[in-house]
Design a protein around this motif. Structure first.
Motif, short mmCIF file in Angstrom:
data_model
loop_
_atom_site.label_atom_id
_atom_site.label_comp_id
_atom_site.label_asym_id
_atom_site.label_seq_id
_atom_site.Cartn_x
_atom_site.Cartn_y
_atom_site.Cartn_z
N HIS A 39 22.15 -5.55 -90.27
CA HIS A 39 23.07 -6.59 -90.53
C HIS A 39 22.35 -8.01 -91.10
CE1 HIS A 39 22.09 -8.93 -86.79
NE2 HIS A 39 22.25 -7.85 -86.26
N THR A 108 21.84 -5.05 -95.03
CA THR A 108 22.76 -6.30 -95.75
C THR A 108 21.90 -7.56 -95.34
OG1 THR A 108 24.84 -5.16 -95.19
CG2 THR A 108 24.75 -7.44 -95.39
N SER A 109 21.61 -8.42 -96.55
CA SER A 109 21.25 -9.82 -96.59
C SER A 109 20.01 -9.82 -95.75
CB SER A 109 22.32 -10.59 -96.12
OG SER A 109 22.06 -11.86 -96.16
N ASN A 132 21.76 -4.36 -99.58
CA ASN A 132 22.95 -4.89 -99.78
C ASN A 132 22.92 -6.52 -100.14
OD1 ASN A 132 25.75 -5.38 -100.02
ND2 ASN A 132 26.25 -5.21 -97.85
N ASP A 133 23.20 -6.87 -101.37
CA ASP A 133 23.25 -8.40 -101.91
C ASP A 133 22.13 -9.19 -101.38
OD1 ASP A 133 25.52 -9.58 -103.26
OD2 ASP A 133 25.57 -11.15 -101.79
N ALA A 270 28.74 -10.89 -98.34
CA ALA A 270 28.10 -9.80 -98.91
C ALA A 270 29.10 -8.61 -98.78
CB ALA A 270 26.88 -9.35 -97.94
#
Length: 290
Positions: A39, A108-109, A132-133, A270
């Protein structure tokens, strides 16, 4: 939230804090290597409570981890250890403890940064990656927004107030959800927790955000991208993201021509990757892995 079977576990890191992780078994026959989900800065395992069962339904075991200081993971008494290299080492330790030599990573991030670090240290651990982003170049505007969002950490008195705060902090990333009460309530339950005194508090140690240097320029991480030349990779970008720019994605693809990319329209930083555009590409990418 999607109904799903999972078991909760804890892993004790080499320097003491225990980290919480969830294990979603593959549904039916296993079709490929397990997937590890990581995460962002202030999130926890609940960020993937919708995506993880969707991946498990494809026939893959899914392991979702709360970094130290988040969710049900222990807070670190030594705050300076709240850094991505520490979190990456924790993941490698967890993999060793469960005898998992190799996996597909979904980050993510901050989880993407952890994936970059693991790729630079032990690239053989990463069979494929979904980033992710986040990218090797981080836009200053996104960093400034994150620093602003984490500045207000006071607990609130109700879940309604938590949902309102969540909406206030994240509306710019999800403008099409402005009037979606259920979305903001679900979002709030992902990132807040009810304390014993009845107050609703953000589910992370405030000390971890104090490790963000408010004066340093965004780091140059292009060296961490080099190992991914040999790793199948999908980059997900929010169409209105202020952290990952189209120019950075283009340069990532220039350096890695086989890079797969998808953009989620009308979503900032995101995406949850359950959006139809992201999920369709992610599922197709996983089908081609291993």
């Amino acid at each position: 939230m999607t109904d799903a079977h999972y078991t909760d576990h804890h892993f004790t890191t080499t320097d003491g804090p225990r980290i919480h992780w969830r294990d979603y078994p593959a549904v039916g026959q296993e079709t490929g290597l397990p997937v590890i989900c990581l995460h962002g800065l202030t999130r926890n395992v609940r960020d993937f409570e919708d995506l993880a069962p969707m991946i498990a339904a494809l026939g893959r075991r899914v392991i979702v981890v709360s970094a130290r200081g988040r969710g049900l993971s222990d807070h670190d008494p030594v705050a300076v250890r709240y850094q991505p290299p520490t979190y990456a080492a924790d993941i490698l330790g967890l993999m060793a403890s469960i005898e998992l030599p190799r996996a597909v990573f979904v980050g993510t991030s901050m989880g993407g940064l952890m994936t970059f670090i693991i790729g630079s240290l032990q690239p053989e651990r990463i069979a494929a990656a979904v980033i992710n982003d986040i990218g090797p170049e981080i836009a200053q505007a996104g960093l400034d927004r994150i620093k602003s969002n984490v500045a207000g950490r006071d607990p609130v008195d109700s879940w309604e107030a938590a949902a309102a705060r969540t909406r206030q902090s994240n509306l710019a990333a999800f403008p099409k959800r402005a009037d979606d009460v259920a979305f903001w309530d679900d979002f709030a339950h992902k990132i807040w927790v009810e304390r014993e005194d009845g107050k609703i508090a953000l589910a992370y140690d405030g000390a971890l955000v104090e490790q963000m240097d408010g004066t340093a320029p965004p780091p140059d991480l292009w060296g961490f991208w080099t190992p991914f030349a040999e790793i199948p990779t999908l980059v997900v970008r929010g169409g209105i993201s202020d952290l990952l720019t189209p120019q950075t994605v283009a340069e990532m693809k220039r350096q890695k021509p086989d890079l797969r990319t998808v953009e989620v329209p009308d979503v900032g930083h995101a995406p949850f990757m359950t959006e139809p555009e992201a999920w369709a590409e992610l599922a197709a990418f996983l089908a081609d892995c291993d």
